[in-house]
Design a protein around this motif. Structure first.
Motif: not given
Length: 101
Positions: A39-54
Motif C-alpha cells: 500500500d502507498n508504494l508504486w513499486t518494491d525492490i528486493c534487497v538482493g536486487d539492490f545489493v546486486g546493483l551495488i
C-alpha cells in the motif's frame, strides 16, 4: 519509494564511495515489483536486487576492491529503516518486508 530510498542511496554511496547513476536506480525501480506493491508504494525492490546493483557499481568503479557489499548494505538498511539484522536478507523486500516508504 520516497525519502527512505533517497536516504539509503546516500548512505550506500558514502559507505562505498561510489556514485549510483540515476538511470541505474530508475531501471531498478521499474524492474521491481510493480504488479503487487505494498500500500502507498508504486513499486518494491528486493534487497538482493539492490545489493546486486551495488556489487556491480563497486566492481566497475573500484575493480581492485574486495569488500563484502551485502554486509555494508545490510548495515545501511538497518540504520535507515530501523530494522533488526535478521530481517535484512537477500530475499526481503524493502517496502513489504522492511517498511520502506
Amino acid at each position: 519509494m520516497g525519502i527512505d530510498l533517497l536516504d539509503l542511496v546516500f548512505r550506500v554511496e558514502k559507505r562505498f564511495e561510489i556514485k549510483i547513476p540515476r538511470d541505474a536506480m530508475h531501471l531498478l525501480l521499474h524492474e521491481g515489483n510493480t504488479a503487487d506493491p505494498p500500500d502507498n508504494l508504486w513499486t518494491d525492490i528486493c534487497v538482493g536486487d539492490f545489493v546486486g546493483l551495488i556489487e556491480t557499481l563497486v566492481a566497475e568503479q573500484y575493480p581492485e576492491a574486495a569488500v563484502d557489499v551485502f554486509a555494508g548494505v545490510r548495515l545501511d538498511i538497518m540504520d535507515c529503516l530501523q530494522v533488526e539484522e535478521q530481517e535484512v536478507t537477500l530475499d526481503a523486500w524493502l517496502g513489504r518486508d522492511l517498511g520502506m516508504e
